[in-house]
Scaffold this motif. Structure first.
Motif, PDB file in Angstrom:
ATOM      1  N   ALA A  67       0.706  -1.315   0.079  1.00  0.00           N
ATOM      2  CA  ALA A  67       0.056   0.088  -0.235  1.00  0.00           C
ATOM      3  C   ALA A  67       0.929   1.169   0.201  1.00  0.00           C
ATOM      4  O   ALA A  67       0.600   2.033   0.785  1.00  0.00           O
ATOM      5  CB  ALA A  67      -0.973   0.079   1.251  1.00  0.00           C
ATOM      6  N   PRO A  68       1.594   1.426  -0.978  1.00  0.00           N
ATOM      7  CA  PRO A  68       2.593   2.480  -1.021  1.00  0.00           C
ATOM      8  C   PRO A  68       2.076   3.957  -1.092  1.00  0.00           C
ATOM      9  O   PRO A  68       2.763   4.969  -1.003  1.00  0.00           O
ATOM     10  CB  PRO A  68       3.705   2.132  -2.206  1.00  0.00           C
ATOM     11  CG  PRO A  68       3.004   1.506  -3.108  1.00  0.00           C
ATOM     12  CD  PRO A  68       1.929   0.622  -2.296  1.00  0.00           C
ATOM     13  N   THR A  69       0.850   3.871  -1.546  1.00  0.00           N
ATOM     14  CA  THR A  69       0.069   5.011  -2.085  1.00  0.00           C
ATOM     15  C   THR A  69      -1.036   5.275  -0.994  1.00  0.00           C
ATOM     16  O   THR A  69      -1.636   6.415  -0.945  1.00  0.00           O
ATOM     17  CB  THR A  69      -0.631   4.911  -3.183  1.00  0.00           C
ATOM     18  OG1 THR A  69      -1.595   4.074  -3.347  1.00  0.00           O
ATOM     19  CG2 THR A  69       0.298   4.769  -4.191  1.00  0.00           C
ATOM     20  N   GLY A  70      -0.812   4.468   0.170  1.00  0.00           N
ATOM     21  CA  GLY A  70      -2.167   4.704   1.255  1.00  0.00           C
ATOM     22  C   GLY A  70      -3.273   4.237   0.800  1.00  0.00           C
ATOM     23  O   GLY A  70      -4.310   4.497   1.517  1.00  0.00           O
ATOM     24  N   ASP A  71      -3.447   3.863  -0.375  1.00  0.00           N
ATOM     25  CA  ASP A  71      -4.724   3.450  -0.999  1.00  0.00           C
ATOM     26  C   ASP A  71      -4.722   2.233  -1.340  1.00  0.00           C
ATOM     27  O   ASP A  71      -3.869   1.480  -1.858  1.00  0.00           O
ATOM     28  CB  ASP A  71      -5.353   4.506  -2.142  1.00  0.00           C
ATOM     29  CG  ASP A  71      -6.648   4.079  -2.652  1.00  0.00           C
ATOM     30  OD1 ASP A  71      -7.635   4.806  -2.020  1.00  0.00           O
ATOM     31  OD2 ASP A  71      -6.824   3.046  -3.621  1.00  0.00           O
ATOM     32  N   PRO A  72      -5.886   1.070  -0.984  1.00  0.00           N
ATOM     33  CA  PRO A  72      -5.975  -0.224  -1.142  1.00  0.00           C
ATOM     34  C   PRO A  72      -5.814  -0.676  -2.727  1.00  0.00           C
ATOM     35  O   PRO A  72      -5.322  -1.535  -2.924  1.00  0.00           O
ATOM     36  CB  PRO A  72      -7.056  -0.633  -0.619  1.00  0.00           C
ATOM     37  CG  PRO A  72      -8.183   0.418  -0.739  1.00  0.00           C
ATOM     38  CD  PRO A  72      -7.204   1.621  -0.621  1.00  0.00           C
ATOM     39  N   GLU A  73      -6.171   0.106  -3.554  1.00  0.00           N
ATOM     40  CA  GLU A  73      -6.261   0.123  -5.105  1.00  0.00           C
ATOM     41  C   GLU A  73      -5.224  -0.456  -5.699  1.00  0.00           C
ATOM     42  O   GLU A  73      -5.089  -1.299  -6.731  1.00  0.00           O
ATOM     43  CB  GLU A  73      -7.146   1.097  -5.818  1.00  0.00           C
ATOM     44  CG  GLU A  73      -7.446   0.393  -7.286  1.00  0.00           C
ATOM     45  CD  GLU A  73      -8.333   1.594  -8.068  1.00  0.00           C
ATOM     46  OE1 GLU A  73      -8.834   1.279  -9.282  1.00  0.00           O
ATOM     47  OE2 GLU A  73      -8.277   2.822  -7.350  1.00  0.00           O
ATOM     48  N   TYR A  74      -4.059   0.085  -5.208  1.00  0.00           N
ATOM     49  CA  TYR A  74      -2.487   0.033  -5.870  1.00  0.00           C
ATOM     50  C   TYR A  74      -2.372  -1.608  -6.181  1.00  0.00           C
ATOM     51  O   TYR A  74      -1.843  -2.005  -7.067  1.00  0.00           O
ATOM     52  CB  TYR A  74      -1.706   0.748  -4.843  1.00  0.00           C
ATOM     53  CG  TYR A  74      -0.225   0.353  -5.480  1.00  0.00           C
ATOM     54  CD1 TYR A  74       0.401   1.447  -6.318  1.00  0.00           C
ATOM     55  CD2 TYR A  74       0.504  -0.572  -5.262  1.00  0.00           C
ATOM     56  CE1 TYR A  74       1.743   1.246  -6.844  1.00  0.00           C
ATOM     57  CE2 TYR A  74       1.998  -0.641  -5.510  1.00  0.00           C
ATOM     58  CZ  TYR A  74       2.242   0.075  -6.206  1.00  0.00           C
ATOM     59  OH  TYR A  74       3.728   0.203  -6.770  1.00  0.00           O
ATOM     60  N   PHE A  75      -2.381  -2.225  -5.237  1.00  0.00           N
ATOM     61  CA  PHE A  75      -1.997  -3.656  -5.099  1.00  0.00           C
ATOM     62  C   PHE A  75      -2.707  -4.413  -6.251  1.00  0.00           C
ATOM     63  O   PHE A  75      -2.058  -5.089  -7.126  1.00  0.00           O
ATOM     64  CB  PHE A  75      -1.995  -4.428  -3.847  1.00  0.00           C
ATOM     65  CG  PHE A  75      -1.659  -5.850  -3.849  1.00  0.00           C
ATOM     66  CD1 PHE A  75      -0.326  -6.363  -3.769  1.00  0.00           C
ATOM     67  CD2 PHE A  75      -2.541  -6.888  -4.194  1.00  0.00           C
ATOM     68  CE1 PHE A  75       0.106  -7.437  -3.840  1.00  0.00           C
ATOM     69  CE2 PHE A  75      -2.171  -8.194  -4.255  1.00  0.00           C
ATOM     70  CZ  PHE A  75      -0.859  -8.379  -3.990  1.00  0.00           C
TER      71      PHE A  75
END
Length: 519
Positions: free
Chosen positions: A421-429
């Protein structure tokens, strides 16, 4: 043997000192009452092509991590240690409608090239990023951009609730593309300027005298790539380096004194396994389920991570609002795994301890790499526990893993370390790793359910609903055992006691800031 390593290293260092081989005193950093040049050296296990960091150009693969970690580049937004976005190069923003974002930029910021950072420069940077990068176009979905002074207006092709989060990804470092990319070096806005770059060996930086957000303290900074854990430990002990990132946990006892400072924080960096759906063996759901049940996560964390982490359940740590404690996953159950294999027709008919089915031995090729010190240990742990249930594991731990993983004929299970979660948002992964369109879907995982859930996630602006969707998306990949999440890491950075401001962050960025100093 593991407990002897710290002792052996200490003895080795004593021998070196007695032989007159200790590191020479750096008069430049002495307190002689002069304004001598300040220098600092950081040993790092990860700055190398093996980790997809071929240079410090954020538009090149994952090199943005080096760009942002070492204080060369900065992004429009910054992440707090609770992974909330906050202003950085952008001082404010407005989501005017579902497709329109108006971003106001900081004033008085200049690139290290001397060029002013205005909206036109940011627009040029993002246009180049979208043109050459493999992940950014699908993440950002930018349709058009307009620049007016310090105001950048972005219109997306479709609603992009996480646009600002994605712009905080290291590939979003704002650089002066007019200044070029000679030798993989770029002109950023950060407190330090790269002057010499040889990925896998070293990076040399000097302070940015015209930095916009404070006064850098170090005159010359060197990042030294040291991939061997014992060598890294000895270099910090001897004073050859002043700080270290990626130290093997087994070496931590060497630095348990007032001479060193530990900076530690929980992160979403996970050790996890990708299943190769192109493999005839792994394509069997029973084998995937048995592997998930046959890995001792607690034993790995307690014994091999020395407690410097915590077992993984889902994609994200338990303390996240969409964390792994909210999903159901397989637990360590060797007897249950044996039954799963038996029921699927995998039996040990020849008595050699390894099961077979229709003449095929249950042998898996386990691919991993050594620059993350504990990944080979995870492989050995899994090899031992999976053997107990009748699965043979052939380990290939190699720096060449990036080219090998692209050939699905050469591996069955790929174990890697990644910040999920490097962007703080779950969608990234999910967009990076799990969808049909994902650039890093290593094992060619597919789920109709996940694809449909992502369509909802992509247009959902409500954070609570996004968290609910993330939980469902995790469950979709866990139900199929497409990925096995073994542990999350407690990030640690170690420095000598005279180093100030070398701090770990939950996003695993921001190692080198203007606050970094040596006394």
């Amino acid at each position: 043997m593991k407990k002897l390593i710290p002792l052996l290293l200490s003895v080795s260092m004593m021998v070196m000192l007695l032989a007159g081989c200790g590191a020479p005193t750096d008069d430049a950093n002495s307190d002689a009452g002069t304004s001598a040049k300040k220098t600092l050296t950081i040993g790092d296990t990860t700055f190398n092509p093996e980790n997809a960091e071929p240079d410090v150009n954020p538009h090149n693969d994952y090199a943005g991590w080096a760009c942002i970690r070492y204080g060369i580049g900065e992004t429009l937004v910054h992440y707090s240690d609770t992974m909330e976005i906050e202003p950085w190069l952008a001082k404010s923003w407005e989501n005017k409608d579902d497709l329109t974002w108006i971003i106001e930029l900081q004033e008085g910021v200049r690139f290290s090239s001397g060029r002013e950072m205005d909206a036109e420069a940011v627009k040029e940077c993002l246009e180049h990023l979208i043109e050459v990068h493999d992940r950014a176009p699908g993440d950002l979905m930018i349709d058009t951009m307009e620049a007016d002074g310090q105001t950048l207006t972005i219109k997306t092709k479709e609603p992009r609730p996480a646009l600002l989060n994605y712009l905080g990804d290291p590939y979003g470092c704002i650089i002066d593309v007019e200044a070029g990319f000679d030798d993989g070096i770029v002109a950023g806005t950060g407190p330090y300027i790269a002057t010499d770059c040889e990925s896998g060996d070293h990076l040399t930086l000097v302070k940015n005298e015209n930095y916009w957000n404070g006064t850098p303290h170090i005159d010359e900074l060197t990042i030294r790539t040291i991939t061997d854990g014992n060598t890294l430990a000895m270099a910090l002990q001897s004073g050859e380096i002043d700080a270290a990132y990626g130290m093997a946990y087994e070496s931590y006892p060497l630095f348990d004194s007032d001479e060193y400072i530990f900076s530690q924080i929980a992160t979403s960096r996970a050790f996890f396994c990708w299943m190769n759906y192109e493999s005839p063996i792994i394509s069997d759901p029973a084998v995937r389920k048995a592997i998930a049940m046959g890995i001792d996560k607690d034993g790995f964390v307690d014994t091999l991570l020395e407690g410097n982490g915590y077992p993984g359940n889902g994609v994200f740590p338990d303390n996240f609002s969409f964390g792994g404690d909210k999903v159901t996953t397989e637990s360590f159950d060797p007897d249950g795994a044996k039954k799963v294999l038996e029921d699927a027709g995998w039996t040990d008919s020849d008595g050699d301890g390894i099961r077979e089915k229709n003449g095929t031995k249950l042998e898996i090729k386990w691919l991993t790499y050594p620059s993350r010190q504990e990944l080979p240990l995870l492989a050995e742990s899994a090899q031992a526990t999976l053997k107990d249930i009748g699965i043979a594991v052939d380990i290939n731990s190699t720096a060449d893993h990036n080219s090998i993983v692209a050939d699905t004929d050469q591996w069955d299970v790929y174990a890697s370390a990644q910040v999920n979660a490097p962007t703080g948002d779950p969608e990234y992964f999910f967009t990076v790793c799990c969808l049909d369109s994902s650039s890093k879907n290593r094992g060619h995982f597919h789920s109709d359910e996940l694809e449909e859930l992502e369509k909802e996630m992509a247009t959902e602006f409500d954070t609570e609903k996004r968290a609910e969707l993330a939980i469902k998306m995790q469950q979709a990949i866990l139900d199929d055992n497409g990925y096995v999440f073994c542990s999350f890491l407690q990030m640690s950075q170690i420095s000598r006691s005279n180093v100030v401001g070398y701090e770990a962050h939950a996003c695993d960025y921001y190692q080198v800031t203007a606050d970094l100093d040596i006394k």
